[in-house]
Design a protein around this motif. Structure first.
Motif, PDB file in Angstrom:
ATOM      1  N   ARG A  68      68.901  88.780  -6.945  1.00 44.77           N
ATOM      2  CA  ARG A  68      68.639  90.204  -6.552  1.00 44.77           C
ATOM      3  C   ARG A  68      70.031  90.438  -5.955  1.00 44.77           C
ATOM      4  N   TRP A 103      66.278  95.976   0.643  1.00 44.32           N
ATOM      5  CA  TRP A 103      65.104  95.339  -0.312  1.00 44.32           C
ATOM      6  C   TRP A 103      63.923  95.707   0.461  1.00 44.32           C
ATOM      7  N   ILE A 162      61.458  97.061  -7.956  1.00 44.64           N
ATOM      8  CA  ILE A 162      60.861  96.804  -6.898  1.00 44.64           C
ATOM      9  C   ILE A 162      59.787  97.845  -6.443  1.00 44.64           C
TER      10      ILE A 162
END
Length: 221
Positions: free
Chosen positions: A83, A90, A181
């Motif tokens: 990532r 995140w 995500i």
């Protein structure tokens, strides 16, 4: 005789047999049984190893047997260095997504991830209550990111003006990662909400496990 499924054709609904490798908690709230990773077929059992601990949402998602292994692999890549988006960003995306779709379970299981990686609890609470314009706790980049999440969840797109801000502050890779995500954690939230999911049992040494599992990119590992 009345129909058991509420339909008018008088045909009783057929009871669907659950897999033999499921289990239930005493006084379980969830309407579906949980897949037992220890008893499941190898492909499913291996997919659970994406995390060093069990989460109820994964034990429900595993009912979609053909989908679960690749979804678990995607979750693994988000947790780890593949990532590009920094760990706390995140978690901003995850927590804001969960708050917007009313997925309390998803918000709560990600709270330790955020806290162990340094998110102030006050910032987490601001996200929970939608106070995401606060300039004391949220940077310019944070606020752009949070607006992007809101537009994705509510409108399934982003305005032209927001896209210009995104392109000025985030790489294309990061922008696409955010979209993925939001999509993945929306799946988790919907599975949890529809299933009336139970809270996870207490996980020993959770913070230590999360500290080892997340934040490698931010630490330069």
């Amino acid at each position: 005789m009345s129909s058991t499924d509420g339909s008018s054709n008088g045909v009783a609904a057929t009871s669907r047999q659950e897999p033999s490798y499921t289990s239930r908690y005493p006084n379980q709230r969830a309407i579906f049984p949980y897949i037992d990773a220890k008893k499941a077929p190898t492909e499913l059992s291996d997919a659970f190893k994406v995390l060093p601990f069990e989460r109820n949402v994964l034990k429900l998602l595993a009912h979609a047997e053909g989908f679960f292994p690749p979804i678990a692999q995607l979750l693994s890549t988000i947790f780890r260095v593949t990532r590009e988006l920094p760990t706390l960003e995140w978690q901003l995306v995850v927590l804001r997504t969960a708050a917007l779709i009313g997925a309390h379970y998803v918000f709560e299981i990600n709270t330790p991830v955020a806290l162990v990686n340094g998110m102030p609890n006050a910032k987490r609470l601001l996200i929970a209550f939608g106070k995401v314009d606060d300039t004391e706790f949220f940077t310019v980049r944070d606020r752009i990111l949070l607006r992007f999440v809101q537009e994705l969840v509510l409108n399934n797109t982003a305005s032209d003006s927001l896209l210009e801000e995104l392109k000025a502050n985030f790489s294309t890779r990061e922008i696409i990662e955010v979209i993925v995500i939001v999509g993945l954690y929306t799946i988790f939230g919907r599975v949890a909400n529809v299933s009336r999911i139970d809270e996870d049992p207490e996980i020993p040494n959770l913070l230590e496990s999360l500290g080892q599992l997340t934040g490698q990119k931010d630490r330069g590992e």
